[in-house]
Write an enzyme that holds these catalytic residues in place. Structure first.
Site: not given
Length: 352
Positions: A238-240
């Site tokens: 996940i990129k956040q």
């Protein structure tokens, strides 16, 4: 960068960030990065052997190889922010080969960029550094400007150019989010069938998420829920964006929340806010990589290192940092990437 230099760089925040103890989610509940992460987490999953191999390839390249942490160079801003605006500070990067060279020289685990950029150079570099193909984008040539991620190519095309993984964005909260969610879920299913890993840019996007002078697009509760949705559609990573505040659900008065989200499960400390993001990634089973943010000039090194410290101590898996590196002279971009990686290599910087 040694520990003493890092402390000096963090300045007044050094004590708060480096000595903070987290009393929300215990670190014992988290699935932390490590050399055995693929064996420990993904071996028992439904991912096929080809996916396991490509995940291991991501974790086995660059200066962080074997650590379980990731340093990724992402350059899709030529579409997302226009090429002129993105590459004017350093026109070298109008040629995508220099993007790949920066990732290699910078010791990154992988390079993430467009079909066009990787397609022109696939045979020269696909065996030298893992490719992550960004399969959808928001283009800025439609007037008036709209924010809508659309597919720019197929998963099969990404596989043909030798990609180890595909990346995609969903603008959670936007009018088109339902379509994006369905499209990306189907794309991730196909990517896993073909043996590629999947990375989701879990961004929130809705004008209502701004209330007066306060912008809740980076609120821990909103971004955490976006992460949870992303893992649900089989994102391996996940990129956040790094959370900057909390209380988005209550301020905007929508969806559902529990008061313990803002008391027992999070504090105002940026490490605790980021740990809430990690918890929503199935307690770290899907690694959280925070984005490096836009270039601010002289403070880029300090901000990049700060983000890395927060991510690592929260239980995250690394950084995906682009503009702060490529919007400067090549050598200085390499030095900045190395400084960030040094945080993850440091034994003095531990889980909070």
């Amino acid at each position: 960068m040694n520990y003493e230099n890092l402390v000096a760089l963090l300045g007044q925040e050094a004590e708060e960030l480096l000595l903070h103890e987290c009393h929300t989610f215990s670190s014992e509940l988290l699935h932390l990065p490590g050399p055995d992460f693929v064996d420990r987490i993904f071996m028992q999953s439904d991912r096929n052997p080809q996916v396991l191999r490509n995940l291991q390839q991501l974790y086995s390249h660059g200066r962080l190889a074997g650590s379980g942490y990731l340093s990724v160079l992402p350059v899709d801003q030529g579409i997302e922010h226009t090429a002129g605006a993105s590459f004017a500070p350093n026109p070298l990067y109008f040629d995508p080969e220099n993007i790949i060279k920066l990732a290699l020289e910078g010791g990154c685990n992988a390079v993430a960029t467009t079909f066009g950029g990787l397609g022109f150079l696939a045979r020269k570099y696909a065996h030298k550094i893992p490719f992550i193909v960004k399969i959808n984008h928001n283009e800025l040539l439609t007037y008036p400007t709209k924010y809508n991620q659309i597919m720019f190519g197929s998963v099969n095309e990404a596989w043909n150019l030798g990609a180890a993984a595909v990346g995609a964005t969903v603008y959670f909260g936007s009018e088109e989010s339902n379509r994006q969610l369905v499209e990306v879920a189907a794309a991730f299913e196909r990517a896993h069938e073909l043996g590629m890993a999947t990375i989701l840019w879990c961004y929130t996007r809705n004008n209502a998420f701004k209330q007066g002078d306060t912008d809740y697009h980076t609120a821990a509760d909103l971004t955490g829920q976006a992460n949870h949705l992303g893992v649900t559609i089989h994102a391996d990573i996940i990129k956040q964006k790094l959370p900057e505040l909390n209380g988005g659900f209550t301020a905007i008065n929508f969806s559902k929340s529990d008061k313990r989200m803002y008391t027992e499960l999070a504090t105002d400390n940026p490490i605790d806010l980021t740990r809430y993001q990690v918890a929503n990634c199935y307690m770290g089973r899907a690694g959280l990589i925070n984005s490096g943010g836009g270039s601010e000039g002289e403070t880029d090194l300090q901000e990049a290192v700060r983000t890395a410290v927060i991510n690592k101590r929260a239980g995250g898996m690394g950084l995906i940092l682009g503009r702060r590196a490529f919007q400067r002279e090549f050598k200085k971009g390499v030095e900045l990437l190395h400084a960030v990686q040094d945080v993850y290599l440091s034994k003095d910087i531990t889980i909070a």
